[in-house]
Design an enzyme around this catalytic site. Structure first.
Site, PDB file in Angstrom:
ATOM      1  N   THR A  85     -24.925 -28.157  -9.093  1.00  0.00           N
ATOM      2  CA  THR A  85     -24.431 -29.495  -8.771  1.00  0.00           C
ATOM      3  C   THR A  85     -23.573 -29.973  -9.935  1.00  0.00           C
ATOM      4  O   THR A  85     -24.080 -30.230 -11.030  1.00  0.00           O
ATOM      5  CB  THR A  85     -25.594 -30.477  -8.534  1.00  0.00           C
ATOM      6  N   LYS A 160     -23.196 -33.652  -1.777  1.00  0.00           N
ATOM      7  CA  LYS A 160     -24.383 -33.588  -2.633  1.00  0.00           C
ATOM      8  C   LYS A 160     -24.531 -34.880  -3.431  1.00  0.00           C
ATOM      9  O   LYS A 160     -25.649 -35.378  -3.629  1.00  0.00           O
ATOM     10  CB  LYS A 160     -24.297 -32.393  -3.578  1.00  0.00           C
ATOM     11  N   LYS A 228     -28.606 -36.167 -14.662  1.00  0.00           N
ATOM     12  CA  LYS A 228     -27.311 -35.482 -14.694  1.00  0.00           C
ATOM     13  C   LYS A 228     -26.546 -35.715 -13.399  1.00  0.00           C
ATOM     14  O   LYS A 228     -25.351 -36.032 -13.400  1.00  0.00           O
ATOM     15  CB  LYS A 228     -27.530 -33.994 -14.941  1.00  0.00           C
TER      16      LYS A 228
END
Length: 289
Positions: A85, A160, A228
């Protein structure tokens, strides 16, 4: 997650070569039948498709574009599937550099956590050329159940990011509801049993809330990596001049978890912040503090 995903590929009949920056992490894969590569370059030299799943953008760059990286060993026509990701814009730029080398790149981040990786039920959101997606579909189907081609390169990472926005806000809703129930004198387990079957049902409620009331803060997905991901979301939102008030609030609350040493804990450890803010005890006594 990568070990479980690779094992599912092996069990589906694919020849699997693995490499990890931490050599000891390859030992289990070798035991179940994987071949051990010496470097990403060597893996690329001997495979038609290479899958990467690492922590953050610098990690992807190192594995893909470093001196012993995938690009160094890639022949023309290699398919690179990045299941990490990272930021959509970073993905698009890397795909351009891949194309210059004759490498076809897809971004295919996943959702479903450690359970989905083990059971082969991950949701996989894919960005890239339709023909390339169709070519690697058997690989993706060995690792996931809900596989969606979202659009051109970068679209998978964008979806995502949307997923992580909702995961963060669902998580906040769960810990607030647990706190509300406990402080009002209702058994949290009873509350979970009822609400999972109604309109409030969510993955976080079904999977993380039971862990909380058992005192299980072990990571299926860690605070560090959730932060993150939310950083990527908020940076992209800033670039688009899009206010995301709820996402920003979740990030700040998770930062409070980090400040108390919870960086490696599961995201459900957000409950510890609610306990302090609301002066309410939810975790079993041995988990407090």
């Amino acid at each position: 997650m990568g070990n479980a995903m690779a094992q599912n590929l092996y069990q589906a009949g694919f020849h699997v070569t693995v490499w990890n920056r931490t050599p000891s992490k390859m030992e289990e894969a070798v035991k179940w039948g994987a071949e051990q590569g010496k470097s990403p370059k060597e893996v690329a030299e001997n495979c038609d498709a290479v899958i990467t799943i690492v922590g953050d953008t610098p990690d992807v760059r190192e594995v893909v574009e470093g001196p012993e990286g995938i690009f160094a060993g890639a022949g023309r026509g290699l398919i690179l599937i990045d299941m990490s990701t990272i930021a959509p814009e970073e993905t698009r730029q890397m795909a351009e550099r891949a194309a210059e080398r004759g490498v076809r790149m897809l971004d295919a981040p996943v959702s479903g956590g450690d359970v989905g990786a083990r059971e082969g039920t991950l949701s996989i959101m894919v960005g890239g050329e339709k023909e390339t997606v169709e070519e690697v579909m058997p690989l993706l189907q060995a690792m996931g159940k809900n596989i969606v081609h979202c659009g051109p390169v970068g679209a998978g990472q964008t979806v995502k990011a949307c997923n992580q926005i909702m995961c963060g806000l669902n998580l906040l809703g769960v810990v607030e509801a647990l706190s509300f129930a406990k402080k009002a004198g209702v058994d949290p387990e009873t509350m979970i049993q009822v609400t999972t079957q109604g309109a409030a049902g969510s993955w976080a409620l079904s999977n993380l809330a039971p862990r909380v009331i058992k005192g299980d803060l072990k990571p299926g997905f860690s605070v560090k990596f959730q932060q993150k991901d939310l950083r990527i979301v908020l940076n992209e939102a800033e670039r688009m001049a899009l206010p995301l008030l709820g996402t920003a609030a979740v990030s700040q609350l998770l930062r409070a978890v980090q400040a108390s040493g919870g960086d490696e804990d599961g995201t459900q450890s957000l409950i510890t912040v609610m306990e302090r803010l609301g002066q309410v005890d939810i975790l079993p006594p041995q988990q407090e503090g």
